[in-house]
Design a protein around this motif. Sequence first.
Motif, PDB file in Angstrom:
ATOM      1  N   MET A   1       1.266  -1.437  -0.103  1.00 32.34           N
ATOM      2  CA  MET A   1      -0.217   0.393   0.654  1.00 32.34           C
ATOM      3  C   MET A   1       0.767   1.252   0.411  1.00 32.34           C
ATOM      4  N   TYR A   2       2.187   1.145   0.203  1.00 31.24           N
ATOM      5  CA  TYR A   2       2.648   2.617   0.487  1.00 31.24           C
ATOM      6  C   TYR A   2       3.735   2.474   0.033  1.00 31.24           C
ATOM      7  N   ARG A   3       3.858   1.289  -1.204  1.00 27.55           N
ATOM      8  CA  ARG A   3       4.920   1.068  -1.724  1.00 27.55           C
ATOM      9  C   ARG A   3       5.569   2.559  -2.702  1.00 27.55           C
ATOM     10  N   PHE A   4       4.631   3.453  -2.794  1.00 27.44           N
ATOM     11  CA  PHE A   4       4.893   4.665  -3.824  1.00 27.44           C
ATOM     12  C   PHE A   4       5.574   5.654  -3.171  1.00 27.44           C
ATOM     13  N   LEU A   5       6.134   5.130  -1.294  1.00 29.17           N
ATOM     14  CA  LEU A   5       7.286   5.726  -0.652  1.00 29.17           C
ATOM     15  C   LEU A   5       8.241   5.315  -1.145  1.00 29.17           C
ATOM     16  N   LEU A   6       8.737   4.567  -2.012  1.00 28.65           N
ATOM     17  CA  LEU A   6      10.012   4.358  -2.731  1.00 28.65           C
ATOM     18  C   LEU A   6      10.288   4.474  -3.757  1.00 28.65           C
ATOM     19  N   SER A   7       9.490   5.360  -4.461  1.00 31.89           N
ATOM     20  CA  SER A   7       9.228   6.073  -5.510  1.00 31.89           C
ATOM     21  C   SER A   7      11.094   7.141  -6.193  1.00 31.89           C
ATOM     22  N   ARG A   8      11.009   7.683  -7.222  1.00 33.99           N
ATOM     23  CA  ARG A   8      11.767   8.870  -6.532  1.00 33.99           C
ATOM     24  C   ARG A   8      11.288  10.397  -5.806  1.00 33.99           C
ATOM     25  N   GLN A   9      10.429  10.253  -6.522  1.00 31.50           N
ATOM     26  CA  GLN A   9       9.415  11.646  -6.023  1.00 31.50           C
ATOM     27  C   GLN A   9       9.167  11.913  -4.484  1.00 31.50           C
ATOM     28  N   TRP A  10       8.965  10.610  -4.002  1.00 29.88           N
ATOM     29  CA  TRP A  10       8.738  10.437  -2.138  1.00 29.88           C
ATOM     30  C   TRP A  10       9.974  10.601  -1.988  1.00 29.88           C
ATOM     31  N   VAL A  11      10.744  10.036  -2.510  1.00 23.42           N
ATOM     32  CA  VAL A  11      12.580   9.463  -1.559  1.00 23.42           C
ATOM     33  C   VAL A  11      12.829  10.946  -1.542  1.00 23.42           C
ATOM     34  N   ILE A  12      12.615  12.023  -2.678  1.00 22.68           N
ATOM     35  CA  ILE A  12      13.240  13.455  -2.758  1.00 22.68           C
ATOM     36  C   ILE A  12      12.325  14.252  -1.393  1.00 22.68           C
ATOM     37  N   LEU A  13      11.278  14.325  -1.574  1.00 21.45           N
ATOM     38  CA  LEU A  13      10.195  14.529  -0.594  1.00 21.45           C
ATOM     39  C   LEU A  13      10.972  14.597   1.125  1.00 21.45           C
ATOM     40  N   TYR A 221      10.556  34.974  16.659  1.00 21.23           N
ATOM     41  CA  TYR A 221      10.843  34.151  14.925  1.00 21.23           C
ATOM     42  C   TYR A 221      11.215  32.647  16.044  1.00 21.23           C
ATOM     43  N   ALA A 222      11.751  32.347  17.161  1.00 17.41           N
ATOM     44  CA  ALA A 222      12.578  30.959  17.142  1.00 17.41           C
ATOM     45  C   ALA A 222      11.187  30.030  17.922  1.00 17.41           C
ATOM     46  N   TRP A 223       9.340  30.380  18.169  1.00 14.10           N
ATOM     47  CA  TRP A 223       9.225  29.766  18.495  1.00 14.10           C
ATOM     48  C   TRP A 223       8.024  29.372  17.260  1.00 14.10           C
ATOM     49  N   GLN A 224       8.234  30.410  15.863  1.00 10.36           N
ATOM     50  CA  GLN A 224       7.916  29.899  14.377  1.00 10.36           C
ATOM     51  C   GLN A 224       9.040  29.020  13.939  1.00 10.36           C
ATOM     52  N   TRP A 225      10.209  29.189  13.718  1.00  8.05           N
ATOM     53  CA  TRP A 225      10.416  28.234  13.433  1.00  8.05           C
ATOM     54  C   TRP A 225      10.707  26.841  13.921  1.00  8.05           C
ATOM     55  N   TRP A 226      10.207  26.679  15.032  1.00  8.86           N
ATOM     56  CA  TRP A 226      10.447  25.403  16.154  1.00  8.86           C
ATOM     57  C   TRP A 226       8.715  24.681  15.681  1.00  8.86           C
ATOM     58  N   LEU A 227       7.710  25.543  15.655  1.00  9.98           N
ATOM     59  CA  LEU A 227       6.565  25.623  15.417  1.00  9.98           C
ATOM     60  C   LEU A 227       6.597  24.706  13.219  1.00  9.98           C
ATOM     61  N   PHE A 228       7.786  25.556  12.956  1.00  8.63           N
ATOM     62  CA  PHE A 228       7.721  25.098  11.577  1.00  8.63           C
ATOM     63  C   PHE A 228       8.477  23.668  11.323  1.00  8.63           C
ATOM     64  N   ALA A 229       9.412  22.781  12.416  1.00 10.27           N
ATOM     65  CA  ALA A 229       9.772  22.355  12.283  1.00 10.27           C
ATOM     66  C   ALA A 229       9.116  21.095  12.742  1.00 10.27           C
ATOM     67  N   ALA A 230       7.780  21.637  13.789  1.00  8.63           N
ATOM     68  CA  ALA A 230       6.467  20.301  14.476  1.00  8.63           C
ATOM     69  C   ALA A 230       5.793  20.037  13.114  1.00  8.63           C
ATOM     70  N   TRP A 236       4.143  15.652   6.484  1.00 11.08           N
ATOM     71  CA  TRP A 236       4.651  14.647   5.231  1.00 11.08           C
ATOM     72  C   TRP A 236       3.310  13.564   5.647  1.00 11.08           C
ATOM     73  N   VAL A 237       3.621  13.034   6.757  1.00 12.35           N
ATOM     74  CA  VAL A 237       1.696  12.066   7.014  1.00 12.35           C
ATOM     75  C   VAL A 237       0.961  12.930   6.249  1.00 12.35           C
ATOM     76  N   VAL A 238       0.059  13.634   6.656  1.00  8.59           N
ATOM     77  CA  VAL A 238      -1.229  14.018   5.862  1.00  8.59           C
ATOM     78  C   VAL A 238      -0.314  13.309   4.201  1.00  8.59           C
ATOM     79  N   LEU A 239       0.137  14.218   3.374  1.00  8.18           N
ATOM     80  CA  LEU A 239       0.057  13.828   2.130  1.00  8.18           C
ATOM     81  C   LEU A 239       0.593  12.448   1.744  1.00  8.18           C
ATOM     82  N   VAL A 240       1.186  11.952   2.818  1.00  7.85           N
ATOM     83  CA  VAL A 240       1.477  10.412   2.940  1.00  7.85           C
ATOM     84  C   VAL A 240      -0.084   9.117   2.755  1.00  7.85           C
TER      85      VAL A 240
END
Length: 268
Positions: A1-13, A221-230, A236-240
């Motif tokens: 079901m998740y074999r698409f994760l091995l595609s070039r596009q998803w490996v890069i992402l 700004y520090a909290w913004q960067w950490w929120l972006f990191a989270a 990624w999970v939503v897109l998968v």
Amino acid sequence: MYRFLLSRQWVILTLLSLVLIPTMVELGFWQLHRHERRVALNQVIADSLAAEPVPAESLTAPGAKVDRDHLYRRVTARGSFDASDEVVVRRRTNADDEVGYHVLTPFVLEDGKVLLVNRGWVPADGASQTAFPEVPAPPGGELTLTGRLMQDQTTEASGIKNLQGLPDRQIMLINSELEADRLGKEVLGGYVDLTDPGPSGDTPQPVPSPEHDSIGPHLAYAWQWWLFAAGVPVGWVVLVRREARERAEKAEREAAAEGAEDTEPAAV
């Protein structure tokens, strides 16, 4: 079901996401450290301005670097101004953001050493800033002055290039080492922004007291960067999951279509 994760596009992402997370975390800590430095500097400024003035020679000496903890410390000095070696510092602004000069006047101490004194801001004579501006004379005779102790200006710290070939008696940076070479005298490290005695007229305009109440936007700004990191792994999970769902729905449609073809009666 998740074999698409091995595609070039998803490996890069996926690799891009793995790079972005620590980068954003590091940027957050960078902003946090800038916030901490700003808070610490504000405290240094507040303590320095609140402290009683001390003799300048108790905090600096010829060839010495002004300690960061002594920045903006109020100091006193006894001696006399030497206007014959006075210079102006180019491209300085006043409280109204008008471009002009700072007036740098050597102050000869009783022991013969020199303290550099920034007497304040004067306007430029014309837009070219090549002619020496009109500068009121400093107070004459022996006197005691008070000012805020400052560190030498450098290109690295200020971003101002120390240009060569300037008009006569004009400089770019207030630097005790450079002035010691020009004057041929012992010059105390750093300089002072003059606070007393004040000007007899409208100029030189005294350098304003440093701002030390604002902490700036760095913590936000520090909290913004950490929120972006989270948000990166969440995104990624939503897109998968969306990709997996769309692929499953497509497979179901294709299976249904094939099933419909198999159940159709054969043509007679």
